[in-house]
Design a protein around this motif. Structure first.
Motif, short mmCIF file in Angstrom:
data_model
loop_
_atom_site.label_atom_id
_atom_site.label_comp_id
_atom_site.label_asym_id
_atom_site.label_seq_id
_atom_site.Cartn_x
_atom_site.Cartn_y
_atom_site.Cartn_z
N TYR A 128 -27.94 -47.26 -75.99
CA TYR A 128 -27.96 -46.46 -77.21
C TYR A 128 -27.80 -45.03 -76.73
O TYR A 128 -28.41 -44.62 -75.74
CB TYR A 128 -29.25 -46.61 -77.99
N ASN A 129 -26.95 -44.25 -77.42
CA ASN A 129 -26.71 -42.86 -77.08
C ASN A 129 -26.76 -41.99 -78.32
O ASN A 129 -26.38 -42.43 -79.41
CB ASN A 129 -25.33 -42.68 -76.43
N VAL A 130 -27.19 -40.75 -78.13
CA VAL A 130 -27.24 -39.75 -79.19
C VAL A 130 -27.01 -38.39 -78.54
O VAL A 130 -27.35 -38.20 -77.36
CB VAL A 130 -28.61 -39.81 -79.94
N SER A 131 -26.41 -37.47 -79.26
CA SER A 131 -26.27 -36.10 -78.77
C SER A 131 -27.25 -35.21 -79.52
O SER A 131 -27.55 -35.45 -80.68
CB SER A 131 -24.84 -35.58 -78.99
N ASN A 173 -30.77 -47.76 -71.73
CA ASN A 173 -30.34 -49.15 -71.87
C ASN A 173 -31.39 -50.15 -71.41
O ASN A 173 -31.11 -51.34 -71.34
CB ASN A 173 -28.99 -49.40 -71.20
N LEU A 174 -32.59 -49.68 -71.14
CA LEU A 174 -33.69 -50.58 -70.80
C LEU A 174 -34.75 -50.50 -71.89
O LEU A 174 -35.06 -49.41 -72.40
CB LEU A 174 -34.29 -50.22 -69.43
N HIS A 175 -35.32 -51.64 -72.22
CA HIS A 175 -36.33 -51.75 -73.28
C HIS A 175 -37.51 -50.82 -73.01
O HIS A 175 -37.94 -50.72 -71.87
CB HIS A 175 -36.78 -53.22 -73.35
N PRO A 176 -38.02 -50.16 -74.02
CA PRO A 176 -37.61 -50.09 -75.43
C PRO A 176 -36.70 -48.88 -75.67
O PRO A 176 -37.15 -47.74 -75.77
CB PRO A 176 -38.94 -49.93 -76.17
N ARG A 177 -35.41 -49.10 -75.76
CA ARG A 177 -34.42 -48.03 -75.86
C ARG A 177 -34.67 -47.08 -77.02
O ARG A 177 -34.65 -45.86 -76.86
CB ARG A 177 -33.01 -48.60 -75.99
N VAL A 178 -34.84 -47.65 -78.22
CA VAL A 178 -34.96 -46.82 -79.42
C VAL A 178 -36.20 -45.95 -79.36
O VAL A 178 -36.15 -44.73 -79.56
CB VAL A 178 -34.96 -47.70 -80.69
N TYR A 213 -25.34 -44.28 -81.42
CA TYR A 213 -24.25 -45.16 -81.05
C TYR A 213 -24.73 -46.20 -80.07
O TYR A 213 -25.51 -45.89 -79.17
CB TYR A 213 -23.11 -44.36 -80.39
N GLU A 214 -24.24 -47.42 -80.25
CA GLU A 214 -24.41 -48.43 -79.21
C GLU A 214 -23.14 -48.39 -78.39
O GLU A 214 -22.04 -48.35 -78.95
CB GLU A 214 -24.64 -49.82 -79.78
N THR A 215 -23.28 -48.39 -77.09
CA THR A 215 -22.12 -48.19 -76.23
C THR A 215 -22.13 -49.15 -75.05
O THR A 215 -23.17 -49.57 -74.56
CB THR A 215 -22.07 -46.73 -75.70
N GLU A 216 -20.92 -49.43 -74.63
CA GLU A 216 -20.71 -50.23 -73.43
C GLU A 216 -21.12 -49.39 -72.22
O GLU A 216 -20.86 -48.19 -72.18
CB GLU A 216 -19.20 -50.54 -73.39
N PRO A 217 -21.73 -50.02 -71.22
CA PRO A 217 -22.05 -49.26 -70.01
C PRO A 217 -20.78 -48.66 -69.40
O PRO A 217 -19.72 -49.27 -69.42
CB PRO A 217 -22.66 -50.30 -69.07
N TRP A 218 -20.91 -47.48 -68.84
CA TRP A 218 -19.78 -46.77 -68.26
C TRP A 218 -19.96 -46.75 -66.74
O TRP A 218 -21.05 -46.49 -66.24
CB TRP A 218 -19.76 -45.34 -68.80
N GLY A 219 -18.91 -47.02 -66.03
CA GLY A 219 -18.97 -46.99 -64.56
C GLY A 219 -19.40 -48.31 -63.98
O GLY A 219 -18.60 -49.03 -63.39
N LYS A 220 -20.62 -48.68 -64.16
CA LYS A 220 -21.17 -49.95 -63.67
C LYS A 220 -21.43 -50.81 -64.90
O LYS A 220 -22.39 -50.61 -65.62
CB LYS A 220 -22.45 -49.69 -62.88
N ARG A 221 -20.57 -51.77 -65.16
CA ARG A 221 -20.59 -52.49 -66.44
C ARG A 221 -21.52 -53.69 -66.50
O ARG A 221 -21.79 -54.19 -67.58
CB ARG A 221 -19.17 -52.90 -66.80
N ASP A 222 -22.02 -54.18 -65.40
CA ASP A 222 -22.86 -55.37 -65.41
C ASP A 222 -24.34 -55.01 -65.65
O ASP A 222 -25.19 -55.17 -64.80
CB ASP A 222 -22.70 -56.17 -64.11
N SER A 237 -13.70 -47.66 -73.12
CA SER A 237 -14.94 -48.38 -73.42
C SER A 237 -15.25 -48.28 -74.90
O SER A 237 -14.93 -47.29 -75.55
CB SER A 237 -16.10 -47.84 -72.58
N TRP A 238 -15.87 -49.33 -75.43
CA TRP A 238 -16.16 -49.35 -76.86
C TRP A 238 -17.41 -48.54 -77.17
O TRP A 238 -18.28 -48.35 -76.32
CB TRP A 238 -16.27 -50.78 -77.40
N ILE A 239 -17.45 -48.05 -78.39
CA ILE A 239 -18.57 -47.26 -78.89
C ILE A 239 -18.67 -47.54 -80.39
O ILE A 239 -17.69 -47.43 -81.11
CB ILE A 239 -18.38 -45.75 -78.59
#
Length: 170
Positions: A59-62, A15-20, A45-54, A157-159
């Motif tokens: 971006y997440n991938v499996s 979630n820190l630049h450059p994510r992709v 997927y773009e996802t909302e932070p989990w646990g600590k939301r601020d 949380s949204w995904i």
């Protein structure tokens, strides 16, 4: 040693630049390890932070792979790749340049001081379960585990599945 049929599933996020670029390069570094064969990657997927939301969105991938490495050795490789991208573990669930977690290792249960598989928080995280199901649905060892976890999951949380990864902004 794992058998060739035993698939290992990772969750990879940033979630820190450059994510992709970071995620792409990390998967490429993983694929370059001689004892690792990357078998599949999920949609991004773009996802909302989990646990600590601020903090910024992730971006997440499996990733599905097979390996001749031991679980401890694969974990060492993942940590080395994370360090390449300056991963720092200062804030629990905090922002990160790269996060690479072993989520499933076939049907194995692993419990050591440094590694727990299945990942202890996987069942509570949309950003792990949805992408993993994409690439593990047909896996007779892991698919049923993911489906059970998804059925019991209460993560609100949204995904959002990302369309064309090559067009992603960082």
């Amino acid at each position: 040693m794992p058998t060739e049929q035993e698939r290992v599933y990772l969750s990879v996020g940033a979630n820190l630049h450059p994510r992709v670029a970071t995620i792409r390069q990390a998967i490429a570094q993983l694929a370059a390890v001689p004892e690792v064969t990357v078998r599949a990657t999920s949609n991004w997927y773009e996802t909302e932070p989990w646990g600590k939301r601020d903090q910024p969105n992730f971006y997440n991938v499996s990733v599905a792979l097979t390996t001749t490495l031991t679980p401890a050795d694969l974990l060492t490789v993942l940590h080395q790749i994370e360090r390449t991208f300056h991963r720092q573990r200062k804030v629990h669930w905090g922002p990160r340049t790269l996060d690479m977690d072993i989520i499933f290792w076939g049907a194995r249960t692993i419990q050591t001081p440094t590694l727990t598989v299945p990942h202890p928080q996987a069942a509570h995280r949309n950003f792990v379960l949805r992408p993993t199901l994409e690439i593990a649905a047909a896996d007779p060892q892991v698919g049923p585990q993911v489906r059970r976890m998804m059925a019991a999951n209460q993560d609100q949380s949204w995904i959002n599945k990302v369309g064309n990864v090559s067009e992603l902004d960082d």
